[in-house]
Write an enzyme that holds these catalytic residues in place. Structure first.
Site, PDB file in Angstrom:
ATOM      1  N   ASN A 161      13.284  24.245   3.433  1.00 34.45           N
ATOM      2  CA  ASN A 161      12.997  23.305   4.513  1.00 34.45           C
ATOM      3  C   ASN A 161      11.876  23.759   5.430  1.00 34.45           C
ATOM      4  O   ASN A 161      11.174  22.949   6.021  1.00 34.45           O
ATOM      5  CB  ASN A 161      14.263  23.043   5.337  1.00 34.45           C
ATOM      6  CG  ASN A 161      15.016  24.304   5.668  1.00 34.45           C
ATOM      7  OD1 ASN A 161      15.357  25.080   4.779  1.00 34.45           O
ATOM      8  ND2 ASN A 161      15.272  24.546   6.934  1.00 34.45           N
ATOM      9  N   GLN A 191      16.080  19.109   0.413  1.00 36.54           N
ATOM     10  CA  GLN A 191      14.643  18.827   0.548  1.00 36.54           C
ATOM     11  C   GLN A 191      14.030  18.366  -0.773  1.00 36.54           C
ATOM     12  O   GLN A 191      12.828  18.106  -0.839  1.00 36.54           O
ATOM     13  CB  GLN A 191      13.904  20.073   1.069  1.00 36.54           C
ATOM     14  CG  GLN A 191      14.360  20.535   2.446  1.00 36.54           C
ATOM     15  CD  GLN A 191      14.003  19.566   3.579  1.00 36.54           C
ATOM     16  OE1 GLN A 191      13.183  18.662   3.408  1.00 36.54           O
ATOM     17  NE2 GLN A 191      14.636  19.747   4.729  1.00 36.54           N
ATOM     18  N   GLY A 212      21.274  12.309   3.597  1.00 35.08           N
ATOM     19  CA  GLY A 212      20.516  11.061   3.631  1.00 35.08           C
ATOM     20  C   GLY A 212      19.347  11.061   4.607  1.00 35.08           C
ATOM     21  O   GLY A 212      18.270  10.557   4.300  1.00 35.08           O
ATOM     22  N   CYS A 338      16.067  23.985  13.812  1.00 33.11           N
ATOM     23  CA  CYS A 338      17.165  24.660  14.518  1.00 33.11           C
ATOM     24  C   CYS A 338      16.635  25.738  15.442  1.00 33.11           C
ATOM     25  O   CYS A 338      17.194  26.000  16.479  1.00 33.11           O
ATOM     26  CB  CYS A 338      18.114  25.328  13.538  1.00 33.11           C
ATOM     27  SG  CYS A 338      18.484  24.310  12.139  1.00 33.11           S
TER      28      CYS A 338
HETATM   29  N1  PLP Z   1      20.011  22.375   3.842  1.00 35.91           N
HETATM   30  C1  PLP Z   1      18.720  22.200   4.094  1.00 35.91           C
HETATM   31  C2  PLP Z   1      17.693  22.783   3.171  1.00 35.91           C
HETATM   32  C3  PLP Z   1      18.321  21.489   5.223  1.00 35.91           C
HETATM   33  O1  PLP Z   1      17.019  21.316   5.483  1.00 35.91           O
HETATM   34  C4  PLP Z   1      19.312  20.978   6.087  1.00 35.91           C
HETATM   35  C5  PLP Z   1      18.919  20.305   7.344  1.00 35.91           C
HETATM   36  O2  PLP Z   1      18.039  20.770   8.057  1.00 35.91           O
HETATM   37  C6  PLP Z   1      20.657  21.169   5.763  1.00 35.91           C
HETATM   38  C7  PLP Z   1      20.968  21.878   4.636  1.00 35.91           C
HETATM   39  C8  PLP Z   1      21.757  20.604   6.625  1.00 35.91           C
HETATM   40  O3  PLP Z   1      21.746  19.190   6.525  1.00 35.91           O
HETATM   41  P1  PLP Z   1      22.590  18.259   7.520  1.00 35.91           P
HETATM   42  O4  PLP Z   1      22.188  18.619   8.895  1.00 35.91           O
HETATM   43  O5  PLP Z   1      22.217  16.884   7.154  1.00 35.91           O
HETATM   44  O6  PLP Z   1      24.026  18.521   7.281  1.00 35.91           O
END
Ligand code: PLP
Length: 682
Positions: A161, A191, A212, A338
């Site tokens: 990400n 991603q 989603g 984050c």
């Molecule tokens: N995994 C990856 C690679 C992500 O980019 C994200 C969100 O930033 C997540 C997991 C977590 O997704 P969610 O916040 O939709 O639960």
């Protein structure tokens, strides 16, 4: 304020219009509960079934399960719980399942934290082991070969990400096969959806979570693929929805919207192809290179998603870059979303072995597969404008009076006193040498002195560092860095002080038992009377200020005093901040026609996007130049001063500073221009 150019699609993406329509339809006409057996329920069930069927085709799920979840985080929990419960059962039956939980060092925190959480709760007592990545961000397959025989579970994301680095899933599968690993394999595909081909049933992958909102569906809906035959334990038990695999009444608006996105993926024509996206990425990269010629990209393009660019610019912390982009209406993020608020170094880039300046200064720009030429043209134009805004002079001067710039690092404040040609740097904070030197060079200033007050325990090292970067003589000719060749000036207590001339003023050095203090003011006939001292710096006690300065002298501190960097010799009120809510500003300005609107963002931010509020122009005084203006504002105590900035932090500091100095009519616009809305910023 410029309209938004949203380049943060890896954090979340705008909802596809057909997905909005589908969600509205599911809430209005087809609002039934899919578990009901009447016609309303059957209509909702039809949406559920057709969406799942589409999802199966798009993911290539074959005989595997596809469940709807609230998002990837839930899918990850479910996968980890399922795998660890199975490990516990196999162990209880006497099987050796290995002793490691292996996860890629660059996985999203949802993965490593879930592994730790469920390992602890289930008492599986496995050892969490990060699988290192190489300098390009790809998993070290040689290390995986060593770890795989001992792994109970392996987690390796499809695409990162932060960097967009695409994993070598075929290579990982081969290593797992060759080492005859029985580890459960989870691949976080968040991603990858819509950007990489997926044919999950033809892979060894056991679990694949999706979210989603990363692909133009709303937040709160996700999917989990579970390979046929892979163990499964429900995370939530209750009414038996999703065939008992995930209880709770389904999020039908989200499912319907996700269905519209899946339809767009399946039918084609909506989202750009990989090649088209790569061409758009190259144009964005070109604009970034034009804007920031020294830019470095943090991941090689050949192994990254064409939708993600991660970069750093030498000499520019990510906070400055984000402020600059935001001022131009370009929404990007620092590292991952984050960690954006903290601007901490990125653990993903650290794992790739990048130097701290690249990890701590990283900016991520990401587009979604909906991006088109017109959007990228507009984005490139804005990015180039950001580059031009950087040329805005930080050390501009209004008149013959010297300027005073605050430089902060690690909580300490240093001060640069300058005119159009020369400057003195007082108490440079540690770690700011490159930044100060870049400023000084950009403005062609001759450095008369790098001087200290003796108050900062690391002061002499910081001065030495700056002298080195500025190519000044290595050692200080006088204690605390004051030059030998300077004039003298008489002070009001009858003493004489060494001084340097800067603009139409003098900077006089006052020896003090703890080090040195400095007074800036206008001398007449080699005298600097108390009444002419405009500012004071360094080691000066209350008694010194009483003898040598006056009540209105602005005292610039090396550390915040009562939350502010500069004060008057005696604070004049309780230090409350006047908060103005964004929606109260218009009425306030109507009541106070004479109010001064002060934009305290840095000069490059103001140059990237000049700010008007309710039809009024703002006056740019960067927070770093506030000290220079305090006395002027205090001279008109009845005239309200309203400070504004991007998020309300800097303006709150400015308002507090002026209030403490006794200006009862200083205000901050709470929440900043981000909350002001497009109507009010015209
Ligand atoms: N995994 C990856 C690679 C992500 O980019 C994200 C969100 O930033 C997540 C997991 C977590 O997704 P969610 O916040 O939709 O639960």
């Amino acid at each position: 304020m410029a309209s938004d150019i949203y380049l943060d699609a890896n954090a979340t993406s705008p909802v596809l219009p057909s997905a909005i329509a589908a969600a509205v339809e599911a809430m209005a006409a087809s609002f039934g509960n899919p578990s009901s057996s009447h016609a309303s329920g059957l209509r909702a069930k039809h949406i559920l079934d057709t969406t799942r069927a589409r999802a199966r085709r798009v993911l290539g799920a074959g005989p595997g399960r596809v469940l709807f979840t609230s998002g990837a985080t839930e899918g990850i929990q479910t996968a980890v719980l399922s795998a660890l419960v199975a490990v516990r059962e196999r162990r209880a039956a006497g099987e050796d399942c290995g002793d490691l939980l292996v996860y890629g060092a660059t996985e999203h925190k949802a993965v490593s934290e879930s592994l730790a959480h469920w390992n602890r709760l289930l008492g599986t007592n496995l050892t969490l082991t990060a699988l290192p990545v190489d300098a390009g961000g790809r998993h070290r397959l040689d290390m995986l070969r060593e770890l795989a025989p001992r792994a109970a579970m392996v987690c390796t994301m499809a695409a990162n990400n932060e960097t967009g680095v695409v994993s070598d899933l075929d290579g990982i599968a081969q290593v797992l096969r060759e080492s005859r690993s029985r580890a459960y394999w989870m691949v976080d595909c968040v991603q990858a959806l819509g950007k990489l081909p997926l044919d999950l049933a033809h892979t060894r992958i056991d679990y694949a979570p999706f979210s989603g909102h990363k692909l133009h569906a709303p937040k709160g809906i996700g999917m989990l693929y579970v390979r046929d035959g892979a163990p499964y334990t429900p995370l939530m038990i209750g009414g038996g929805q999703e065939g008992g695999q995930r209880s709770g009444t389904e999020n039908m608006a989200g499912i319907a919207a996700l269905g519209a996105v899946l339809a767009a993926l399946e039918e084609g024509g909506t989202f750009r192809t990989h090649a088209e996206l790569a061409a758009l990425r190259d144009r964005l990269a070109g604009a970034l290179r034009d804007a920031f010629p020294a830019i470095v990209f943090n991941a090689p393009f050949e192994h990254t998603l064409p939708t993600t660019l991660n970069f750093a610019v030498p000499g520019m912390p990510s906070k400055d870059l984000l402020d600059l982009f935001d001022a131009a209406g370009v929404r990007v993020s620092a590292g991952s979303a984050c960690s954006a608020a903290k601007a901490a170094p990125s653990y993903v880039l650290d794992a790739m072995g990048l130097p701290p300046w690249r990890s701590g200064g990283a900016v991520r720009l990401s587009i979604g597969p909906l991006a088109d030429d017109a959007f990228v043209d507009a984005a490139c134009a804005r990015i180039r404008a950001c580059g031009q805004a950087l040329a805005a002079p930080v050390l501009a001067l209004a008149d013959g009076a010297p300027g005073v710039l605050q430089v902060t690092g690690d909580g300490r404040h240093g001060w640069i006193v300058f005119d159009g040609a020369t400057c003195v740097v007082l108490d440079p904070p540690c770690g700011q040498a490159e930044r100060i030197a870049a400023l000084v060079r950009a403005h062609g200033l001759r450095v008369l002195a790098v001087a200290g007050s003796g108050l900062d325990p690391d002061g002499s090292a910081a001065r030495a560092d700056l002298r080195r970067v500025l190519d000044l003589a290595a050692s200080e000719s006088q204690p605390l860095g004051w030059p030998a060749d300077c004039g003298t000036v008489a002070l009001d207590d009858g003493s004489h002080a060494f001084c340097l001339t800067i603009g139409n003023a003098v900077l006089a050095r006052v020896p003090h038992c703890d080090g040195a203090g400095y007074l800036l003011g206008t001398a007449h006939a080699h005298r600097l009377p108390c009444s002419a001292v405009r500012m004071a710096f360094g080691a000066l006690a209350a008694g010194d200020l009483q003898r040598l300065a006056h009540d209105g002298t602005v005292v610039c501190h090396g550390l915040d005093v009562d939350g502010v960097a500069c004060t008057l010799p005696a604070a004049r009120n309780d230090g409350t901040t006047g908060q103005l809510a964004a929606d109260a500003l218009d009425a306030f300005l109507r009541r106070h026609d004479d109010a001064l609107l002060v934009d305290v963002r840095e000069a490059f931010e103001a140059a990237a996007g000049a700010l008007h509020l309710h039809g009024r122009a703002t006056h740019n005084v960067p927070l770093s130049r506030l000290a220079e203006h305090v006395a002027g504002w205090l001279a008109a105590p009845a005239r309200p001063v309203v400070f504004v900035c991007r998020s309300g932090n800097r303006s709150a500091k400015a308002a507090l500073c002026l209030r403490r100095a006794g200006h009862a009519q200083s205000w901050t616009m709470a929440g900043g221009i981000a909350l002001a809305g497009p109507e009010s910023t015209r």
